[in-house]
Design an enzyme around this catalytic site. Structure first.
Site, PDB file in Angstrom:
ATOM      1  N   LYS A  44       5.163  -3.718   1.344  1.00 45.64           N
ATOM      2  CA  LYS A  44       6.096  -3.306   2.409  1.00 45.64           C
ATOM      3  C   LYS A  44       5.331  -2.619   3.546  1.00 45.64           C
ATOM      4  O   LYS A  44       5.549  -2.922   4.712  1.00 45.64           O
ATOM      5  CB  LYS A  44       7.164  -2.381   1.809  1.00 45.64           C
ATOM      6  CG  LYS A  44       8.235  -1.952   2.776  1.00 45.64           C
ATOM      7  CD  LYS A  44       9.536  -1.654   2.044  1.00 45.64           C
ATOM      8  CE  LYS A  44       9.532  -0.322   1.330  1.00 45.64           C
ATOM      9  NZ  LYS A  44       9.654   0.841   2.234  1.00 45.64           N
ATOM     10  N   SER A  45       4.458  -1.692   3.197  1.00 46.94           N
ATOM     11  CA  SER A  45       3.732  -0.942   4.232  1.00 46.94           C
ATOM     12  C   SER A  45       2.890  -1.877   5.100  1.00 46.94           C
ATOM     13  O   SER A  45       2.847  -1.750   6.320  1.00 46.94           O
ATOM     14  CB  SER A  45       2.801   0.089   3.583  1.00 46.94           C
ATOM     15  OG  SER A  45       3.552   1.062   2.921  1.00 46.94           O
ATOM     16  N   ARG A  59       3.304  -3.005   9.269  1.00 46.24           N
ATOM     17  CA  ARG A  59       2.201  -2.825  10.218  1.00 46.24           C
ATOM     18  C   ARG A  59       1.744  -4.157  10.805  1.00 46.24           C
ATOM     19  O   ARG A  59       1.296  -4.216  11.946  1.00 46.24           O
ATOM     20  CB  ARG A  59       1.045  -2.096   9.531  1.00 46.24           C
ATOM     21  CG  ARG A  59       1.377  -0.600   9.273  1.00 46.24           C
ATOM     22  CD  ARG A  59       0.553  -0.053   8.140  1.00 46.24           C
ATOM     23  NE  ARG A  59       0.669   1.389   7.970  1.00 46.24           N
ATOM     24  CZ  ARG A  59       1.630   2.016   7.288  1.00 46.24           C
ATOM     25  NH1 ARG A  59       2.604   1.325   6.720  1.00 46.24           N
ATOM     26  NH2 ARG A  59       1.636   3.346   7.173  1.00 46.24           N
ATOM     27  N   GLY A 106      12.532   4.098   6.685  1.00 48.66           N
ATOM     28  CA  GLY A 106      11.825   5.264   7.222  1.00 48.66           C
ATOM     29  C   GLY A 106      10.524   4.880   7.899  1.00 48.66           C
ATOM     30  O   GLY A 106      10.148   5.450   8.931  1.00 48.66           O
ATOM     31  N   ARG A 120      17.285  11.875   6.998  1.00 51.78           N
ATOM     32  CA  ARG A 120      15.885  12.191   6.670  1.00 51.78           C
ATOM     33  C   ARG A 120      15.186  12.901   7.831  1.00 51.78           C
ATOM     34  O   ARG A 120      15.493  12.664   9.000  1.00 51.78           O
ATOM     35  CB  ARG A 120      15.152  10.902   6.269  1.00 51.78           C
ATOM     36  CG  ARG A 120      15.748  10.326   4.995  1.00 51.78           C
ATOM     37  CD  ARG A 120      15.055   9.082   4.550  1.00 51.78           C
ATOM     38  NE  ARG A 120      13.676   9.334   4.172  1.00 51.78           N
ATOM     39  CZ  ARG A 120      12.795   8.392   3.884  1.00 51.78           C
ATOM     40  NH1 ARG A 120      13.153   7.117   3.953  1.00 51.78           N
ATOM     41  NH2 ARG A 120      11.572   8.685   3.544  1.00 51.78           N
ATOM     42  N   SER A 149       1.145  12.811   4.756  1.00 55.54           N
ATOM     43  CA  SER A 149       2.096  11.744   5.058  1.00 55.54           C
ATOM     44  C   SER A 149       1.434  10.643   5.882  1.00 55.54           C
ATOM     45  O   SER A 149       0.973  10.876   6.997  1.00 55.54           O
ATOM     46  CB  SER A 149       3.295  12.304   5.831  1.00 55.54           C
ATOM     47  OG  SER A 149       4.029  11.231   6.408  1.00 55.54           O
ATOM     48  N   GLN A 168       3.019   8.161   7.057  1.00 56.67           N
ATOM     49  CA  GLN A 168       3.921   7.786   8.153  1.00 56.67           C
ATOM     50  C   GLN A 168       3.655   8.655   9.373  1.00 56.67           C
ATOM     51  O   GLN A 168       3.611   8.159  10.501  1.00 56.67           O
ATOM     52  CB  GLN A 168       5.379   7.908   7.702  1.00 56.67           C
ATOM     53  CG  GLN A 168       5.740   6.861   6.653  1.00 56.67           C
ATOM     54  CD  GLN A 168       7.187   6.942   6.199  1.00 56.67           C
ATOM     55  OE1 GLN A 168       7.852   7.953   6.385  1.00 56.67           O
ATOM     56  NE2 GLN A 168       7.665   5.882   5.586  1.00 56.67           N
ATOM     57  N   ASP A 176       5.459   6.841  -4.051  1.00 54.98           N
ATOM     58  CA  ASP A 176       6.678   6.044  -4.229  1.00 54.98           C
ATOM     59  C   ASP A 176       6.933   5.677  -5.691  1.00 54.98           C
ATOM     60  O   ASP A 176       7.932   5.030  -6.004  1.00 54.98           O
ATOM     61  CB  ASP A 176       6.592   4.755  -3.404  1.00 54.98           C
ATOM     62  CG  ASP A 176       6.694   5.051  -1.910  1.00 54.98           C
ATOM     63  OD1 ASP A 176       7.235   6.114  -1.550  1.00 54.98           O
ATOM     64  OD2 ASP A 176       6.214   4.238  -1.105  1.00 54.98           O
ATOM     65  N   ARG A 228      14.300   2.317  -5.409  1.00 54.99           N
ATOM     66  CA  ARG A 228      13.314   2.583  -6.474  1.00 54.99           C
ATOM     67  C   ARG A 228      13.959   3.267  -7.687  1.00 54.99           C
ATOM     68  O   ARG A 228      13.505   3.104  -8.819  1.00 54.99           O
ATOM     69  CB  ARG A 228      12.152   3.410  -5.929  1.00 54.99           C
ATOM     70  CG  ARG A 228      11.434   2.686  -4.782  1.00 54.99           C
ATOM     71  CD  ARG A 228      10.046   3.189  -4.534  1.00 54.99           C
ATOM     72  NE  ARG A 228       9.549   2.746  -3.231  1.00 54.99           N
ATOM     73  CZ  ARG A 228       9.052   1.530  -2.970  1.00 54.99           C
ATOM     74  NH1 ARG A 228       8.978   0.636  -3.927  1.00 54.99           N
ATOM     75  NH2 ARG A 228       8.639   1.225  -1.753  1.00 54.99           N
TER      76      ARG A 228
HETATM   77  C1  S3P Z   1       4.765   4.774   3.784  1.00 52.78           C
HETATM   78  C2  S3P Z   1       4.343   6.035   3.495  1.00 52.78           C
HETATM   79  C3  S3P Z   1       4.960   6.900   2.481  1.00 52.78           C
HETATM   80  C4  S3P Z   1       5.867   6.113   1.555  1.00 52.78           C
HETATM   81  C5  S3P Z   1       6.733   5.128   2.277  1.00 52.78           C
HETATM   82  C6  S3P Z   1       5.884   4.146   3.058  1.00 52.78           C
HETATM   83  C7  S3P Z   1       4.071   3.997   4.837  1.00 52.78           C
HETATM   84  O1  S3P Z   1       5.719   7.899   3.122  1.00 52.78           O
HETATM   85  O2  S3P Z   1       6.674   7.005   0.804  1.00 52.78           O
HETATM   86  O3  S3P Z   1       7.522   4.410   1.351  1.00 52.78           O
HETATM   87  O4  S3P Z   1       4.234   2.768   4.895  1.00 52.78           O
HETATM   88  O5  S3P Z   1       3.344   4.626   5.621  1.00 52.78           O
HETATM   89  P1  S3P Z   1       5.026   9.283   3.589  1.00 52.78           P
HETATM   90  O6  S3P Z   1       3.828   8.918   4.300  1.00 52.78           O
HETATM   91  O7  S3P Z   1       6.026   9.976   4.443  1.00 52.78           O
HETATM   92  O8  S3P Z   1       4.758  10.019   2.312  1.00 52.78           O
END
Ligand code: S3P
Length: 476
Positions: A55-56, A60, A129, A157, A204, A206, A357, A429
């Site tokens: 997913k991440s 990107r 998110g 959030r 984090s 993100q 996660d 999850r």
């Molecule tokens: C993610 C970072 C994580 C993760 C999220 C995806 C990302 O969050 O929990 O599911 O793709 O950068 P945090 O960086 O806020 O911990």
């Protein structure tokens, strides 16, 4: 007097009846669209499977390919609602994106760093998110107003963690009074942001990615220091698209990542590996269910994501990696898991960001382990798609496990899972973790509110069935 009040009373009664009607209707409507998983007890997992794309990395890949010069082909793209929300957001901003086709191939004609157009309405990001936090940085300075909104969970959030640093760079962003979405990014007089030196208040990826993506549009050198290693897909992919980064390891835990604004991205093809976070449910399932022997193919094993492997191995899991190679700057491997009796451990805090996660799945492993498992340093779990500490503790207690939540973690005493009805709180999850718990429960487990499994793992039920989990889906 009574006589005089009658018309008013009637009016009030009508209003009460109408309100009751709408309450019942909306409950019925939400019930209608609700999805329940029914997982029968027992069984084991075997065979070879490939879970959907990471997913991440999928998020990107859309973002950087859209801003690049040239045509990018992405293979293995995750066709989940979250990554599709990012894809649609860029289509809405004028990027030509084709796909995904049945094998997850997406092609993107990059518009260059300054080629995005103002979308007609607000960008609807659903439950995602990652879309909202990364886009806050990436869209902070494009000369147009844009607003980012999400579903009920995403709207609760915390977003100040991204709006604060980007506003320090000169962006104008409005949030609700609580610092939550919808986020309204305003076009500014200034054509550029100013670079910052930013120390992340929490580990984090993100927030780190948000600041680095804003840094692409800043004058000068933007640097982010992270207190502990977090997933580094943004850094790897930026380099893959030809953007120069300085990465300095400050000590065992901290790193400083810098980039100079004003550069460009050059299109490059991307192969998205299978998501280790989606694999985690199967790694736990195969570990806890006697007689299991399961291989997960082509899984991303980026060192910033392998907390799940490290933690399960410390609990005694039998996990073997093979076919290790690198695809498009990311390491991948096949992962074979055979069942063993796990033992409880104190989870090392340095593994927390590397498995952030995976704690819903790890909690199921802990419930099936011999002895006590203690998780600390994981307060971030309280602000994920749900409060994951509460959601897991509540569900495990319903299933007869002796456990408790703490401010920053959980204490779980291994035991016998019983049967019961648990609530996923709309968190993908949590839903998939409790489905795996049935492999070791005394009776079936019913999990409510599972529609959001499609955000990260479309086809979960079918794939889980194909390797031995007795799970079915009930749509109302
Ligand atoms: C993610 C970072 C994580 C993760 C999220 C995806 C990302 O969050 O929990 O599911 O793709 O950068 P945090 O960086 O806020 O911990």
């Amino acid at each position: 007097m009574d006589h005089l009040l009658l018309p008013f009373m009637e009016k009030i009664n009508k209003q009460v009846i109408l309100n009751n009607y709408w309450n019942t209707m909306s409950q019925e409507l939400s019930k209608e669209s609700s999805i329940t998983f029914i997982a029968q007890s027992g069984g084991h997992l075997s065979g070879q499977i490939r879970v959907p794309g990471d997913k991440s990395i999928s998020h990107r890949s859309i973002m950087l390919a859209s801003l690049s010069e040239g045509k990018t082909t992405i293979s293995g793209f995750l066709q989940g609602e979250d990554s599709l929300a990012t894809l649609k957001a860029f289509q809405a901003m004028g990027v030509e994106i084709n796909g995904p086709d049945e094998v997850g191939r997406v092609t993107i004609d990059g518009v260059g760093m300054h080629g995005l157009k103002q979308a007609k309405g607000s960008l609807e990001l659903g439950n995602s998110g990652t879309s909202m936090r990364l886009l806050t940085g990436l869209l902070a300075c494009h000369g147009f107003d844009i607003s980012l909104s999400g579903d009920q969970s995403l709207s609760l959030r915390p977003m100040k963690r991204v709006t604060d640093p980007v506003m320090q760079m000169g962006a104008i962003i409005e949030t609700t009074d609580k610092g939550t979405a919808p986020l309204k990014i305003k076009s500014s007089e200034k054509s550029q942001l100013k670079a910052i030196e930013y120390t992340l208040p929490m580990a984090s990826a993100q927030v780190k990615s948000c600041v680095l993506l804003a840094g692409l549009y800043a004058q000068g050198k933007t640097c982010v220091t992270e207190p502990a290693p977090t997933r580094d897909h943004t850094e790897r992919m930026l380099q893959g698209f030809g953007y120069e980064l300085e990465i300095e390891r400050l000590d065992e835990q901290r790193s400083r990542i810098c980039l100079e604004g004003g550069g460009k991205l050059v299109a490059c093809d991307i192969d998205v590996p299978a998501d280790i976070s989606s694999s985690a449910f199967f790694m736990v399932g195969a570990s806890i269910a006697a007689g299991s022997d399961l291989t997960l193919q082509h899984v991303g094993i980026n060192p910033t994501r392998i907390g799940i492997i490290n933690i399960l191995q410390q609990m005694g899991a039998d996990i073997v990696l093979s076919n290790q190679k690198e695809v498009g700057g990311e390491p991948v491997a096949d992962i074979r898991i055979r069942s063993v009796q796990l033992k409880g451990i104190r989870i090392p805090e340095d593994q927390v960001p590397l498995a952030i996660d995976e704690f819903p799945a790890i909690s199921i492993a802990a419930a099936c382990a011999e002895g006590q498992t203690v998780l600390t340093g994981a307060e971030e779990l309280r602000v994920k798609e749900s409060d994951r500490i509460q959601a897991m503790v509540d569900g495990l207690q319903i299933l007869g496990i002796d456990c408790e939540g703490t401010a920053d973690g959980m204490i779980i005493n291994g035991g016998q899972l019983t049967s019961g009805v648990v609530d996923s709180l709309g968190d993908h999850r949590i839903a998939m973790s409790f489905a795996m718990a049935a492999l070791r429960s005394a009776g079936s487990i019913i999990i409510n509110d599972c529609a959001n499994v499609d955000t990260s793992f479309p086809g979960f039920v079918e794939l889980a069935q194909s390797c031995g989990l007795s799970v079915s889906l009930n749509k109302r």
